[in-house]
Design a protein around this motif. Structure first.
Motif, PDB file in Angstrom:
ATOM      1  N   TRP A   1      49.369  25.065  39.052  1.00 34.81           N
ATOM      2  CA  TRP A   1      48.160  25.274  39.853  1.00 34.81           C
ATOM      3  C   TRP A   1      47.314  26.406  39.303  1.00 34.81           C
ATOM      4  CZ3 TRP A   1      47.461  30.039  41.976  1.00 34.81           C
ATOM      5  CH2 TRP A   1      48.582  30.816  42.237  1.00 34.81           C
TER       6      TRP A   1
ATOM      7  N   ASN B   1      46.983  35.713  37.067  1.00 36.01           N
ATOM      8  CA  ASN B   1      46.770  34.437  37.763  1.00 36.01           C
ATOM      9  C   ASN B   1      46.155  34.700  39.113  1.00 36.01           C
ATOM     10  OD1 ASN B   1      49.913  32.896  36.716  1.00 36.01           O
ATOM     11  ND2 ASN B   1      47.948  32.914  35.708  1.00 36.01           N
ATOM     12  N   ASN B   2      45.273  33.797  39.512  1.00 32.95           N
ATOM     13  CA  ASN B   2      44.720  33.843  40.869  1.00 32.95           C
ATOM     14  C   ASN B   2      44.098  35.204  41.180  1.00 32.95           C
ATOM     15  OD1 ASN B   2      44.268  32.528  43.402  1.00 32.95           O
ATOM     16  ND2 ASN B   2      45.861  33.814  44.304  1.00 32.95           N
TER      17      ASN B   2
ATOM     18  N   ASN C   1      40.585  37.682  41.625  1.00 30.97           N
ATOM     19  CA  ASN C   1      39.231  37.570  42.155  1.00 30.97           C
ATOM     20  C   ASN C   1      38.245  38.199  41.176  1.00 30.97           C
ATOM     21  OD1 ASN C   1      40.246  36.395  44.458  1.00 30.97           O
ATOM     22  ND2 ASN C   1      40.414  38.361  45.547  1.00 30.97           N
TER      23      ASN C   1
ATOM     24  N   LEU D   1      41.983  48.402  37.832  1.00 36.48           N
ATOM     25  CA  LEU D   1      42.334  49.820  37.654  1.00 36.48           C
ATOM     26  C   LEU D   1      43.502  50.267  38.523  1.00 36.48           C
ATOM     27  CD1 LEU D   1      38.764  51.363  37.376  1.00 36.48           C
ATOM     28  CD2 LEU D   1      40.364  50.847  35.528  1.00 36.48           C
ATOM     29  N   ASP D   2      43.895  49.427  39.483  1.00 37.04           N
ATOM     30  CA  ASP D   2      45.065  49.782  40.295  1.00 37.04           C
ATOM     31  C   ASP D   2      46.368  49.664  39.518  1.00 37.04           C
ATOM     32  OD1 ASP D   2      43.887  50.545  42.674  1.00 37.04           O
ATOM     33  OD2 ASP D   2      43.739  48.484  43.404  1.00 37.04           O
ATOM     34  N   LYS D   3      46.308  49.015  38.381  1.00 41.32           N
ATOM     35  CA  LYS D   3      47.533  48.813  37.605  1.00 41.32           C
ATOM     36  C   LYS D   3      47.988  50.112  36.935  1.00 41.32           C
ATOM     37  CE  LYS D   3      46.270  44.050  36.568  1.00 41.32           C
ATOM     38  NZ  LYS D   3      47.486  43.247  36.634  1.00 41.32           N
ATOM     39  N   GLU D   4      49.230  50.118  36.516  1.00 39.53           N
ATOM     40  CA  GLU D   4      49.751  51.230  35.710  1.00 39.53           C
ATOM     41  C   GLU D   4      49.270  51.047  34.283  1.00 39.53           C
ATOM     42  OE1 GLU D   4      53.828  53.109  37.094  1.00 39.53           O
ATOM     43  OE2 GLU D   4      54.075  50.989  36.613  1.00 39.53           O
TER      44      GLU D   4
ATOM     45  N   ARG E   1      51.674  41.761  37.130  1.00 45.70           N
ATOM     46  CA  ARG E   1      51.189  43.011  37.714  1.00 45.70           C
ATOM     47  C   ARG E   1      50.957  44.094  36.665  1.00 45.70           C
ATOM     48  NH1 ARG E   1      56.512  42.648  39.539  1.00 45.70           N
ATOM     49  NH2 ARG E   1      57.887  44.303  38.866  1.00 45.70           N
TER      50      ARG E   1
ATOM     51  N   ARG F   1      59.415  48.985  42.913  1.00 43.14           N
ATOM     52  CA  ARG F   1      58.396  47.935  42.872  1.00 43.14           C
ATOM     53  C   ARG F   1      56.994  48.490  43.120  1.00 43.14           C
ATOM     54  NH1 ARG F   1      55.198  44.317  42.707  1.00 43.14           N
ATOM     55  NH2 ARG F   1      55.612  42.086  42.761  1.00 43.14           N
TER      56      ARG F   1
ATOM     57  N   SER G   1      53.849  50.989  42.549  1.00 45.03           N
ATOM     58  CA  SER G   1      53.338  51.725  41.391  1.00 45.03           C
ATOM     59  C   SER G   1      52.151  52.566  41.853  1.00 45.03           C
ATOM     60  CB  SER G   1      52.932  50.759  40.273  1.00 45.03           C
ATOM     61  OG  SER G   1      51.936  49.874  40.737  1.00 45.03           O
TER      62      SER G   1
ATOM     63  N   SER H   1      48.499  54.022  41.925  1.00 45.33           N
ATOM     64  CA  SER H   1      47.133  53.642  41.563  1.00 45.33           C
ATOM     65  C   SER H   1      46.299  54.899  41.384  1.00 45.33           C
ATOM     66  CB  SER H   1      46.525  52.775  42.668  1.00 45.33           C
ATOM     67  OG  SER H   1      45.113  52.790  42.568  1.00 45.33           O
TER      68      SER H   1
ATOM     69  N   LYS I   1      43.181  54.901  43.780  1.00 41.58           N
ATOM     70  CA  LYS I   1      43.520  55.075  45.195  1.00 41.58           C
ATOM     71  C   LYS I   1      44.304  56.360  45.436  1.00 41.58           C
ATOM     72  CE  LYS I   1      43.320  50.290  46.668  1.00 41.58           C
ATOM     73  NZ  LYS I   1      42.987  49.434  45.541  1.00 41.58           N
TER      74      LYS I   1
ATOM     75  N   LEU J   1      51.600  45.556  43.832  1.00 39.50           N
ATOM     76  CA  LEU J   1      50.711  44.544  43.251  1.00 39.50           C
ATOM     77  C   LEU J   1      51.439  43.213  43.072  1.00 39.50           C
ATOM     78  CD1 LEU J   1      49.076  46.749  40.442  1.00 39.50           C
ATOM     79  CD2 LEU J   1      48.290  46.393  42.796  1.00 39.50           C
TER      80      LEU J   1
ATOM     81  N   ASN K   1      48.658  33.684  47.212  1.00 39.51           N
ATOM     82  CA  ASN K   1      49.671  33.939  46.182  1.00 39.51           C
ATOM     83  C   ASN K   1      49.203  35.062  45.285  1.00 39.51           C
ATOM     84  OD1 ASN K   1      50.500  30.430  45.554  1.00 39.51           O
ATOM     85  ND2 ASN K   1      51.334  31.850  47.046  1.00 39.51           N
ATOM     86  N   ASN K   2      50.151  35.866  44.839  1.00 41.10           N
ATOM     87  CA  ASN K   2      49.861  36.895  43.844  1.00 41.10           C
ATOM     88  C   ASN K   2      48.715  37.797  44.282  1.00 41.10           C
ATOM     89  OD1 ASN K   2      50.418  38.090  41.254  1.00 41.10           O
ATOM     90  ND2 ASN K   2      48.534  37.188  40.484  1.00 41.10           N
TER      91      ASN K   2
ATOM     92  N   ASN L   1      47.309  41.558  45.881  1.00 37.25           N
ATOM     93  CA  ASN L   1      47.638  42.969  45.782  1.00 37.25           C
ATOM     94  C   ASN L   1      47.643  43.591  47.176  1.00 37.25           C
ATOM     95  OD1 ASN L   1      47.734  42.765  43.003  1.00 37.25           O
ATOM     96  ND2 ASN L   1      45.559  43.297  42.779  1.00 37.25           N
ATOM     97  N   ASN L   2      48.674  44.388  47.423  1.00 27.34           N
ATOM     98  CA  ASN L   2      48.729  45.163  48.657  1.00 27.34           C
ATOM     99  C   ASN L   2      48.628  44.320  49.910  1.00 27.34           C
ATOM    100  OD1 ASN L   2      48.977  47.810  47.439  1.00 27.34           O
ATOM    101  ND2 ASN L   2      46.913  47.405  46.650  1.00 27.34           N
TER     102      ASN L   2
ATOM    103  N   ASP M   1      44.240  43.324  49.783  1.00 25.79           N
ATOM    104  CA  ASP M   1      43.007  43.765  49.142  1.00 25.79           C
ATOM    105  C   ASP M   1      42.065  42.568  48.997  1.00 25.79           C
ATOM    106  OD1 ASP M   1      43.926  46.319  48.872  1.00 25.79           O
ATOM    107  OD2 ASP M   1      44.251  46.241  46.697  1.00 25.79           O
ATOM    108  N   GLY M   2      40.816  42.804  49.307  1.00 24.61           N
ATOM    109  CA  GLY M   2      39.807  41.773  49.053  1.00 24.61           C
ATOM    110  C   GLY M   2      39.709  40.690  50.107  1.00 24.61           C
TER     111      GLY M   2
END
Lengths: 768, 768
Positions: A422, A493-494, A496, A569-572, A597, B470, B472, B474, B477, B483, B493-494, B496-497, B566-567
Motif C-alpha cells: 500500500w 512511508n505515508n 505528509n 527535523l524531529d528525527k535524530e 523513523r 524507543r 528520541s 527532537s 521540540k 516517531l 499508520n506510521n 509521529n507522536n 502530529d498533523g
C-alpha cells in the motif's frame, strides 16, 4: 566492492576460470538482448549446478495472482509479470555416451567467457575432462541479431583432445519451463504443437490467461573440421520438447561444429495461425546468410549503435568498461522501435520486479535515448504512457478519484498496476509527476512540440486532475496539503507534504495550464478535440490554479532548506558518516520501523526536485540542500548515485562526483549490492550515462540551445560523448583544461560553454 | 442489521428452518467450547453443502511459514497459528443404504438448532426425507464437558417415520483434516496410529514442526427405544480414519439412539507415550457417568458460572440474549485454569487471525475475568506474559533494541511474533502499554500486590526500557518524541507522536519507577533478585525519568484537545455523519491510502487513553475530547463501541451509550460486519460486559473501594450483575431511579454510589 572477477578491458566483459558460485552472477552479466528478446547467459549444454534459467520475449507477460500478507482494498487481483519463455539455446552434448556437464567434469581448464561489446557477441570456451576420461575443448559463440529481432545464432564447436570418439549433439527446444518469481507456482505456458521438419523444428505455445501465442524455433547444421556433414538427425519429441540428435564419429584433434539458429515468432507481430510459417521464413533468412553473414550484420549493427552512443574514457580502463557495459545493456534492452515495449528495471536479465515499466523510464532513461537515438525512440516511450491513459484513469477511479483524474501505475506491463504494497501502490504517487516531466523534457530537448497537442496534453490533463483532487485544504496552514504519500525516498512511508511531491504536483498543474494556453493558441483543432474529449472547463482549471498557487511547501527557517516532509527535523539527525559500517546496508540490517523513523534517505528525494527543476533554484540553494540532505543519504537504490554525481559536479566537487560515478557505472560489474545473480539494474544504467553527459559534461538545454560546463575527474585523461541534438550530431571531447566540440551537421550551431556563446561551424572541431 | 434469523430468547440461541446459506454462520454462532477445546457447530452426519469444519485444541498450534508480498527485515519466518484439529464428532448415517445429508434431502421440516446457554448444551433437530423416500426424525444433543476438559458427548437419535428400515450409524474419528487459513497448503498433522478396541477407538497424531502429540478418541453405544443394543461394530480403519459401523433394523416409529463420547488427550497434560491410556481413562469416566450424568454435571458447572457471571436485563429480550451469548462464549473460550492458554480473538470458533493472543486480552478481557472469577484466573493471564518475557526481549532485540528492552508481540501463541505487516508488527507498539496497564489494573482491582514483586516488576522493567529506547530527542521540540508508530486506531499508520502511545509510554515508565520504589521498600529479597537479574542501575532509571518528564504530547491550543498525532488537524475534518452511507464500511469501500489520509478513526485511540487513565482528566476534558473525536469515529473494529459506550454513559448520554451497547452486544448474533461465518469476535465480548458494568453501572475502583454511578437505558426495566471483589460477592441491581446492592460476605463493606459512601451490611440488600 564485492567481486572483482570481471577482467578489466575497454571493449569486452571477460571472465576467466570456472567457479560454480559465480555461475548465476555471470549468467546475468553476460546476458544477451536485442530489444525484442533476451536471455540470461545460460550454458547451451547441460549444467546440473546452481543456475537461473531465463529467456524473455519483449511484451509477453502473464497476469500472476497477487500474493499479499493482508489484503487491502484496491490492490490489483492479478499483475502482469515478465515471464521466462521457452528456450531455444539448448544443445545436449555427450561424448562416448557421457553427458558434458561442467558441474560433473573432473577437470576444467582455460574456462573463459567474453562478451565482445563492440561487436555484440558472446563467447565461452574451455577444456574439460569428462568422468569417462574424454577430454574436450569447447568454444561456443552466441548472439541475438540486432538486424533480425526474431533471430539468434549459436556456433558450438567441440574438439576431442586426447583420443577420438563418438559425439552426440542434440540441439533442442524446451517449453517446459518454470518461473522463479511465480507467486503460486502456477503454470504460465501451455504448449500446443511440436513440429519437426528435416533440420528444423518448432514448438507452439501460448501463455495462459493472456494468450500470447508464440512459436519457438530452431534449425541446425554441422561441420567437421569445416566440412559440412549431411547427417539426418534422430528426432526426439515430447509434449514440451523437441530435440534433433546428431551422432558423429570424431577423430582426435578434429573439431565438430554445430550451427544453431533459433528464436521466436509471436502473435504480437504475426497472425497467430501463421507463426510457424513466419518462423520458417526467419530460418530461411538465417540459412541464406549463414552464421558468418549474420555475425557480420551484427558487427555492423553494433558499429552503428556505438558510433552514436559510445562514451570513451582514457586513463581509466574500469570506468571505460563500466560505461560501455551500461550502454550495451541499455541498447540490448530497448531499441525504441516498438511503442508497446518499455524498459524494465531488469531488462531481459531476470524476473524480479514483476512488470516492466517504472517511473525510472521517465526520470532516468529518456535523456539517454533522446541523445543517442532518433527522436522517435523517445517519442515512442512517451506514447507508451499515452496508450495507457485510459487505464491510468481507471486506476485512479479504483482509488476513489473521478472525472478523468489519472494515476499511472507504479509498475506496469499493460497499463494496470502491478504492485501491491500500500505504501507504494497507493502512496508513491510522485510517479505521475515524472510522466509529466518527461513530456516537458522531450519537448525541451527535441523541440518537437507536436507531441503535446497530439497526445501529451491529454496525459497532462489527467495528471493535473489527479493532483488537484489529491490535495486537500489544511485549516491550520491555510494552504493545500498532500497527505499520506511516499516520496522517491522509499525509506519514508505515508508522510505528509513530501516537498518533492508537492512541488512537482504544483509544477504539473502549472505546466498543464501553460500547455492548454499554447495548444489553444496554436493548435485549435487539437484543442477542440481535447476539450471535447476531456470536458475540461474553465471553472475546473481555475480550481487547479488555486490549488497550485496555494500549495504548501514545508520549509525550515532555521536551516533555510525545504523539508523533505513535515516533521523531518524531529528525527535524530545523525549523519551517515557516523553510522557503524556494520549496520550497512540498512535495508539488510535494520528492521523497517527503524529505517522509517531514521533520517536516512534511500535515493535523491528533495534533491530529485533540485535535479528536475534545477533552473528554479540558485546554485547557493542547491549547495545548501545538497549539504543538508546528502549526509543522510545511504544511496541504497541503484538510482541514487547518478543524481548526486550530477549535482556534485555542478557544485564543482569532482572527487565526490567521481566517487558517485564509480558506484553507478560498475554497480553490477562489481556487484555492490550482492544481488547481480538476480539480474542487472538496467534503468540505473541510463543514470550512469547522465552522470557523464550532464554531470561531467554539464549538458543542459536552455532556450533551445545546448549548454556545457565541462569538467573532468582527475583520474581521467579524457572522455568523449556524442549527442544527437535535433538531427545534428555533436561530439564532445573533454581533457583536463580543454573541451573540444565537433559538429556533424549542415549548418553552424551555437552552443554555450561555461556560459559563453560558442559558434560551431559544420564538420569542424572547436577547442574551448 | 444484516441478519435476524436468531430467534430472540432470554436463555437460548435458537435457529428455526433450514437455510443452506446460513450454515456457515450458524456453525460459528452455535460453537461449543470448554476452555480446553472447542469446535464449530458442524453437523455430526455428512453434509455436502458449504461448511467450514473446525475443531480446536487449546494450546496446540502450528508454525505456518509466513506469507508476505514484499519481505521486510525483522518479519517472523514462521508464525504460530491455531489449527484445525482431528475431529471426533462425526457420525455417518445411512438409511436403507442412502446417506443422510441435509444438502441432498428432498424435504426438510422442523429444522431447529438451540444452544441452551443456561445449561451449556446444544441441540439440533429436524425431519427429513431422503432421496430413497425414507423419512426420518433426528435429534442430536452435544456438549463439551466443563467438568472434564478432555471430554465431549453426543446423543444422536434417529426415528423412522413412515416405515421401518435398516439404519447404519458409523461414529468415526477423522484426522485427515485441512486448514482454511494455511498459507502454503502445508500439511499440519501427521497421523501415527489408529487403534480400535471393542466399542472404543482412537487416532494418535502429532502436529508437524511443533510436535504436539494428541490422541483423539471416541466410544459409542446404542439403544433402540431406550433398550441397550449389544451389537459389535464393523470396524473401518484407514491411515487417518477409524469408523465403527452399527447396522440396526429399526421398526417404524422406534428411535435408535447413539451415544458418543469423544475428545482429546494431549502431551501438554500427559506423557506422550501415555496418551491412549489417558484417553481410555477419560472414556471410562464417561461410560461410568453416562450421558445423562455428564449432562447433569454440565448443568451444574454452568449454573456455577452463571451464578457469578450472569447479567440480567429485564424489558429487552434481545439485549438479554446478546449479553448472555457474550458471557457464554467468554466462558467457553477461557476458563483461566491454565496459564499457558489465552483468549484468542476468534476463540475456538474459527481460524482467522493466526495466533491466539492480542492486546485485547489486557485491554478488554481482564476486567471481566477479574470480576467474575477467582483472582487466580486474571493472575494466570498476567503470568502468561511474564512467561513470555524472554521472548519479548528477543523480539525487541531483533528490531535493534538492547539491554533487556522488551517488545511484546502484536499477536502470539508462544511468545513469538505472529504478525507480518510492518505497520502493525513493528509500529503498533502501544500493545506494550496495555500489558503494563493490566498489571496496574489487576492490583487496583484485586489488591494482590504480590504479583508485582513476584513477576510483574520484571515485565514493567522490560517495557520501561523499551519506551526509553524507543523515544528520541527532537531538537525543534526540545522534548522526547516517539516517531513512526501505529496507534490503536489502525486507520493511521506510521504517524509521529500518537498521543495515546506517548502518554501511555510515559505512564509505563513512571509506573515502573513507582513499583521499583515500593518493591525496594517492601520486598527487599525480591528487589535484590530482580536487580541482579535485570542489572538495572540508578543511572538507567534516571535516564528513563528524564524521557518521561520531557515526553512530548501533541496538543491543540485552538481546540483545547490533545491531538491524536502530529498533523491531525491538517486533515479534511468532515464528520462521519456527513459521509455518504454507501461509502461505509470504509475498509470495504475505500482504498487504504484514502482511509489513511482521512480523519476517520477505527476504534478509540485518544479516547482509549481517556478510558485507561480516566482519573487523570476532568469530566470536562473527557467531554471535550469525546466531542472532538467521536464524530470522526467509524467504529469499524469490534473493540470500538464498548469504550465509547462507557464514556457516553459517564457523560450521561444514555441514548448514545445504549446505541453503542447494542452494537457491541449483538455484533455476531446480528452479524453487523457480515463475517460471522469466519468465527465469532470473542475478545470484544468482554467489552460488552464492561459496557454494562463500567458503563451503565459506572463501576470504578478507587482507593481500594468500589464506586458506582448507576444509570439505566430507558428501554430497560432493570439490569443486574455480580462482582467478585476481593472474595466478597456483590450483586448490583439497577432499575429506573434505584440501585440495589446485595453483599455476600462475612463483613460489611463500604462502597461509593454517585460519590456518596454507602455501607453494605453482609447478606442484606441496600437500596440507593
Amino acid at each position: 566492492m564485492n567481486q572483482d572477477y570481471i577482467v578489466p578491458d575497454v571493449w569486452s566483459i571477460i571472465e576467466e576460470g570456472f567457479e560454480p558460485s559465480r555461475v548465476k552472477s555471470s549468467e546475468s552479466l553476460f546476458s544477451l538482448g536485442n530489444g525484442a528478446m533476451g536471455q540470461r547467459a545460460n550454458f547451451e549444454e547441460a549444467y546440473s549446478g546452481p543456475t537461473f534459467q531465463g529467456s524473455y520475449i519483449g511484451g509477453v507477460y502473464y497476469p500472476d495472482k497477487t500474493r499479499v500478507g493482508w489484503w487491502k482494498n484496491g490492490y490489483p487481483e492479478y499483475f502482469a509479470k515478465v515471464i521466462n519463455a521457452p528456450s531455444w539455446i539448448g544443445i545436449g552434448v555427450t561424448v562416448d555416451g557421457e553427458a558434458l556437464d561442467l558441474n560433473r567434469c573432473t577437470e576444467i581448464k582455460g574456462y573463459r567467457r567474453e562478451f565482445h561489446m563492440k561487436e555484440g557477441w558472446y563467447r565461452r570456451s574451455f577444456q574439460a575432462r569428462l568422468r569417462n576420461g574424454a577430454r574436450v575443448a569447447v568454444e561456443a559463440t552466441r548472439f541475438l541479431s540486432m538486424a533480425h529481432g526474431e533471430l539468434g545464432a549459436i556456433k558450438y564447436s567441440i574438439t576431442l583432445l586426447e583420443k577420438g570418439g563418438t559425439i552426440a549433439l542434440e540441439p533442442y527446444l524446451d517449453s517446459g519451463i518454470t518461473n522463479e518469481d511465480s507467486n503460486w507456482d502456477d503454470q504460465f505456458w501451455q504448449s500446443t504443437r511440436v513440429v519437426s521438419e528435416g533440420a528444423r523444428a518448432c514448438i507452439e505455445a501460448h501463455t495462459l490467461k493472456t494468450f500470447f501465442h508464440t512459436c519457438t524455433f530452431m534449425e541446425a547444421h554441422l561441420t567437421l573440421d569445416g566440412a559440412e556433414i549431411g547427417n539426418e538427425p534422430e528426432v526426439r519429441e515430447e509434449p514440451t520438447y523437441v530435440g534433433h540428435r546428431y551422432t558423429v564419429e570424431v577423430p582426435e584433434g578434429q573439431t565438430l561444429t554445430l550451427y544453431k539458429y533459433g528464436g521466436y515468432t509471436v502473435d504480437l507481430n504475426h497472425p497467430k495461425e501463421g507463426l510457424m510459417q513466419a518462423a520458417w521464413k526467419v530460418l530461411g533468412t538465417a540459412r541464406k546468410k549463414g552464421f558468418d553473414g549474420l555475425l557480420e550484420e551484427q558487427r555492423q549493427a553494433w558499429a552503428r549503435i556505438w558510433e552514436m552512443s559510445d562514451i570513451t574514457i582514457e586513463g581509466d580502463v574500469k570506468a571505460q568498461q563500466g560505461i560501455r557495459f551500461n550502454i550495451l545493456q541499455l541498447n540490448q534492452t530497448y531499441t525504441g522501435r516498438d511503442s508497446r515495449l518499455n524498459i524494465g528495471p531488469k531488462g531481459f536479465t531476470g524476473e524480479k520486479y514483476g512488470g516492466s515499466t517504472y517511473w525510472d523510464t521517465e526520470a532516468y532513461c529518456i535523456p539517454f535515448y533522446m541523445a543517442t537515438k532518433d527522436q522517435f525512440v523517445a517519442r515512442n516511450l512517451l506514447k507508451y504512457r499515452y496508450n495507457h491513459l485510459e487505464k491510468a484513469i481507471e486506476n485512479a477511479a479504483k482509488l476513489g478519484f473521478s472525472k478523468g483524474a489519472a494515476l499511472y501505475p507504479m509498475v506496469t506491463m499493460n497499463g494496470e498496476e502491478c504492485h501491491n504494497e500500500w505504501e507504494i501502490t497507493f502512496e508513491e504517487i510522485h510517479r505521475n509527476s515524472a510522466i509529466a516531466y518527461a513530456i516537458y523534457n522531450y519537448y525541451r530537448y527535441t523541440g518537437d512540440y507536436t507531441y503535446i497537442p497530439d497526445m501529451g496534453l491529454e496525459v497532462l490533463i489527467g495528471i493535473a486532475r489527479f493532483w488537484y483532487q489529491r490535495a486537500s485544504f489544511s485549516e491550520p496552514k491555510q494552504q493545500y496539503v498532500i497527505l499520506g504519500v511516499t516520496g522517491p525516498n522509499e525509506y519514508e512511508n505515508n508522510v505528509n507534504n513530501n516537498w518533492y511531491t508537492n512541488y512537482s504536483a504544483r509544477w504539473c498543474i502549472r505546466f498543464c495550464l501553460e500547455q492548454l494556453r499554447k495548444v489553444k493558441d496554436g493548435y485549435q483543432e487539437d484543442y477542440r478535440r481535447i476539450i471535447g474529449h476531456t470536458r475540461l472547463t474553465e471553472v475546473e482549471t481555475e480550481k487547479w490554479k488555486k490549488v497550485a498557487d496555494q500549495m504548501y511547501l514545508p520549509y525550515s527557517e532555521e536551516h533555510k532548506v525545504y523539508l523533505q516532509q513535515d516533521g523531518f527535523l524531529d528525527k535524530e539527525l545523525i549523519p551517515v558518516s557516523e553510522l557503524d559500517r556494520t549496520q550497512r546496508p540498512l535495508n539488510q540490517k535494520w528492521s523497517w520501523d527503524r529505517i522509517l523513523r531514521s533520517p536516512y534517505i534511500k535515493q535523491a528525494d528533495t534533491l530529485q526536485g533540485f535535479y528536475f527543476f534545477e533552473e528554479h533554484f540558485t546554485l547557493e540553494e542547491l549547495e545548501r540542500h545538497f549539504d543538508f540532505y546528502e549526509p543522510f543519504t545511504v544511496h541504497e537504490s541503484s538510482l541514487s548515485p547518478c543524481v548526486h554525481s550530477i549535482q556534485a559536479a555542478r557544485l564543482n566537487r569532482m572527487d565526490q562526483a567521481y566517487e558517485f560515478y564509480l558506484r553507478t557505472s560498475r554497480l553490477d560489474l562489481d556487484d555492490y549490492n550482492k544481488e547481480v545473480h538476480e539480474g542487472l539494474h538496467i534503468t540505473s544504467m541510463a543514470g550512469t550515462w547522465m552522470s557523464i553527459v550532464e554531470g561531467f559534461g554539464g549538458l543542459r538545454v536552455i532556450n533551445d540551445k545546448l549548454n556545457f560546463h565541462p569538467r573532468i575527474p582527475k583520474q581521467w585523461k579524457s572522455y568523449s560523448f556524442k549527442l544527437n541534438f535535433r538531427g545534428r550530431i555533436l561530439k564532445v571531447t573533454v581533457t583536463p583544461g580543454k573541451a573540444s566540440f565537433h559538429l556533424d551537421a549542415e549548418e553552424e550551431m551555437s552552443i554555450r560553454v561555461n556560459g559563453n556563446r560558442v559558434v560551431l561551424p559544420p564538420q569542424e572541431t572547436v577547442h574551448v
